[in-house]
Motif scaffolding. Structure first.
Motif, mmCIF file in Angstrom:
data_model
loop_
_atom_site.group_PDB
_atom_site.id
_atom_site.type_symbol
_atom_site.label_atom_id
_atom_site.label_comp_id
_atom_site.label_asym_id
_atom_site.label_seq_id
_atom_site.Cartn_x
_atom_site.Cartn_y
_atom_site.Cartn_z
ATOM 1 N N ALA A 45 10.784 12.815 9.294
ATOM 2 C CA ALA A 45 8.765 12.299 9.361
ATOM 3 C C ALA A 45 8.537 12.001 8.832
ATOM 4 N N GLU A 46 9.426 10.574 7.547
ATOM 5 C CA GLU A 46 9.235 9.340 7.231
ATOM 6 C C GLU A 46 9.973 8.363 8.041
ATOM 7 N N PHE A 47 11.005 8.965 8.809
ATOM 8 C CA PHE A 47 11.416 8.031 9.840
ATOM 9 C C PHE A 47 10.759 7.533 11.060
ATOM 10 N N VAL A 59 4.592 1.425 1.240
ATOM 11 C CA VAL A 59 5.609 2.202 0.638
ATOM 12 C C VAL A 59 5.520 3.274 0.562
ATOM 13 N N ARG A 60 6.645 3.799 0.632
ATOM 14 C CA ARG A 60 6.935 5.457 0.548
ATOM 15 C C ARG A 60 7.961 6.143 0.499
ATOM 16 N N GLY A 61 8.003 7.404 -0.552
ATOM 17 C CA GLY A 61 8.853 7.554 -1.739
ATOM 18 C C GLY A 61 9.812 8.673 0.146
ATOM 19 N N MET A 62 10.996 9.030 -0.426
ATOM 20 C CA MET A 62 11.773 9.931 0.570
ATOM 21 C C MET A 62 12.373 10.706 -0.879
ATOM 22 N N ARG A 98 15.499 13.143 -10.575
ATOM 23 C CA ARG A 98 14.233 13.833 -11.665
ATOM 24 C C ARG A 98 13.587 14.451 -11.060
ATOM 25 N N TYR A 99 13.005 13.467 -9.552
ATOM 26 C CA TYR A 99 12.170 14.626 -8.666
ATOM 27 C C TYR A 99 12.781 14.122 -7.750
ATOM 28 N N THR A 100 13.374 14.799 -7.235
ATOM 29 C CA THR A 100 13.971 14.708 -6.102
ATOM 30 C C THR A 100 12.752 16.486 -5.371
ATOM 31 N N ASN A 138 -3.581 16.415 7.694
ATOM 32 C CA ASN A 138 -3.715 17.270 8.646
ATOM 33 C C ASN A 138 -3.461 17.992 7.501
ATOM 34 N N LYS A 139 -4.090 18.680 6.756
ATOM 35 C CA LYS A 139 -3.536 20.085 5.666
ATOM 36 C C LYS A 139 -4.325 20.071 5.042
ATOM 37 N N GLN A 140 -4.621 21.648 5.211
ATOM 38 C CA GLN A 140 -5.230 22.281 3.751
ATOM 39 C C GLN A 140 -5.414 21.315 2.756
ATOM 40 N N VAL A 151 0.896 -1.036 -0.382
ATOM 41 C CA VAL A 151 0.234 -0.391 -0.261
ATOM 42 C C VAL A 151 0.692 1.520 -0.124
ATOM 43 N N TYR A 152 0.650 2.009 -1.105
ATOM 44 C CA TYR A 152 1.042 3.956 -1.147
ATOM 45 C C TYR A 152 0.682 4.077 -0.456
ATOM 46 N N PRO A 153 0.636 5.175 0.410
ATOM 47 C CA PRO A 153 -0.389 6.390 1.144
ATOM 48 C C PRO A 153 -0.019 7.267 0.862
ATOM 49 N N GLY A 154 -1.152 8.171 0.983
ATOM 50 C CA GLY A 154 -0.306 9.565 0.913
ATOM 51 C C GLY A 154 -1.253 10.117 0.440
ATOM 52 N N SER A 155 -1.259 11.596 0.921
ATOM 53 C CA SER A 155 -2.699 13.292 -0.069
ATOM 54 C C SER A 155 -2.887 12.612 -1.417
ATOM 55 N N PHE A 156 -1.836 12.942 -1.956
ATOM 56 C CA PHE A 156 -1.688 12.925 -3.968
ATOM 57 C C PHE A 156 -2.511 14.386 -3.710
ATOM 58 N N ASP A 157 -2.128 15.239 -2.962
ATOM 59 C CA ASP A 157 -3.380 16.736 -3.631
ATOM 60 C C ASP A 157 -2.296 17.660 -4.401
HETATM 61 P P1 ADP Z 1 1.472 12.397 2.965
HETATM 62 O O1 ADP Z 1 1.038 13.837 3.102
HETATM 63 O O2 ADP Z 1 1.185 11.807 3.124
HETATM 64 O O3 ADP Z 1 2.779 12.711 2.844
HETATM 65 P P2 ADP Z 1 1.944 12.834 -0.242
HETATM 66 O O4 ADP Z 1 0.904 12.919 -1.309
HETATM 67 O O5 ADP Z 1 2.546 13.921 0.270
HETATM 68 O O6 ADP Z 1 1.089 12.339 1.023
HETATM 69 O O7 ADP Z 1 3.364 12.106 -0.492
HETATM 70 C C1 ADP Z 1 3.545 10.596 -0.234
HETATM 71 C C2 ADP Z 1 4.051 9.894 0.188
HETATM 72 O O8 ADP Z 1 5.288 10.665 -1.462
HETATM 73 C C3 ADP Z 1 5.611 10.504 0.913
HETATM 74 O O9 ADP Z 1 6.620 8.955 1.121
HETATM 75 C C4 ADP Z 1 6.527 10.898 0.392
HETATM 76 O O10 ADP Z 1 7.911 11.530 0.602
HETATM 77 C C5 ADP Z 1 6.058 10.573 -0.786
HETATM 78 N N1 ADP Z 1 6.711 12.270 -2.672
HETATM 79 C C6 ADP Z 1 6.623 13.205 -2.638
HETATM 80 N N2 ADP Z 1 6.840 13.308 -3.188
HETATM 81 C C7 ADP Z 1 7.674 12.790 -4.215
HETATM 82 C C8 ADP Z 1 8.557 12.872 -5.440
HETATM 83 N N3 ADP Z 1 8.847 13.922 -6.359
HETATM 84 N N4 ADP Z 1 9.589 12.469 -5.384
HETATM 85 C C9 ADP Z 1 9.493 10.947 -4.551
HETATM 86 N N5 ADP Z 1 8.373 10.949 -3.793
HETATM 87 C C10 ADP Z 1 7.774 11.965 -3.258
#
Ligand code: ADP
Length: 160
Positions: A97-99, A86-89, A122-124, A40-42, A5-11
């Protein structure tokens, strides 16, 4: 059969998120991109809009599914038979925060593993909030987000 599962806000969802999902789907059988419906964000986009944009943007990824949830992440992962989060860093800034999140989730659910993918170079440098800010000021974001998101941002901020 491993469900991640890759959770997130995706906003909104960005090319950075899609890169992580695509790479995770090369390792796990199914990757569920799970939209947390009340972070917990707008928010700019509603849960329905965030889910719709994710669905349109992940059509090319056969192992990726999209869902929404409003419970504890670990409870959601269990409810779908998942065993991995799954999360991204991106950079060191994300580490703290991720830790913390990983420690909490691991304590709540020791049977669920947290896998952090390092963002591609490319996406950092950007996040959903960077994208929203550029778009709100009339800048081009087509190099940062998939087509459906470009269109949705144009609808929100107007064609300039
Ligand atoms: P959250 O509010 O849960 O942090 P986000 O949608 O902002 O949700 O991010 C979800 C995950 O994707 C987080 O682990 C974040 O670090 C990662 N992430 C966000 N932007 C990028 C990016 N440009 N490249 C790789 N990972 C990303």
């Amino acid at each position: 059969m491993t469900i991640a599962v890759y959770p997130g806000s995706f906003d909104p969802v960005t090319n950075g998120h899609l890169d992580i999902a695509a790479r995770a789907s090369r390792i796990f059988d199914t990757v569920i991109m799970a939209v947390f419906d009340r972070p917990n964000k707008q928010l700019l986009f509603s849960t329905e809009e965030r889910v719709a944009l994710l669905r349109e943007s992940t059509r090319h990824l056969p192992r990726v599914r999209v869902d929404t949830y409003s419970t504890l992440t670990v409870d959601y992962v269990r409810s779908v038979g998942g065993s991995v989060i799954v999360r991204g860093m991106r950079a060191v800034g994300d580490f703290e925060a991720e830790f913390q999140l990983a420690q909490i989730n691991q304590t709540l659910a020791p049977d669920i593993d947290i896998v952090l993918f390092m963002a591609s170079h490319r996406y950092t440098f950007f996040s959903s909030s960077t994208v929203r800010e550029i778009a709100s000021l009339g800048g081009d974001v087509s190099w940062l987000v998939p087509g459906p998101v470009v269109e949705a941002l144009k609808r929100v901020y107007g064609r300039r």
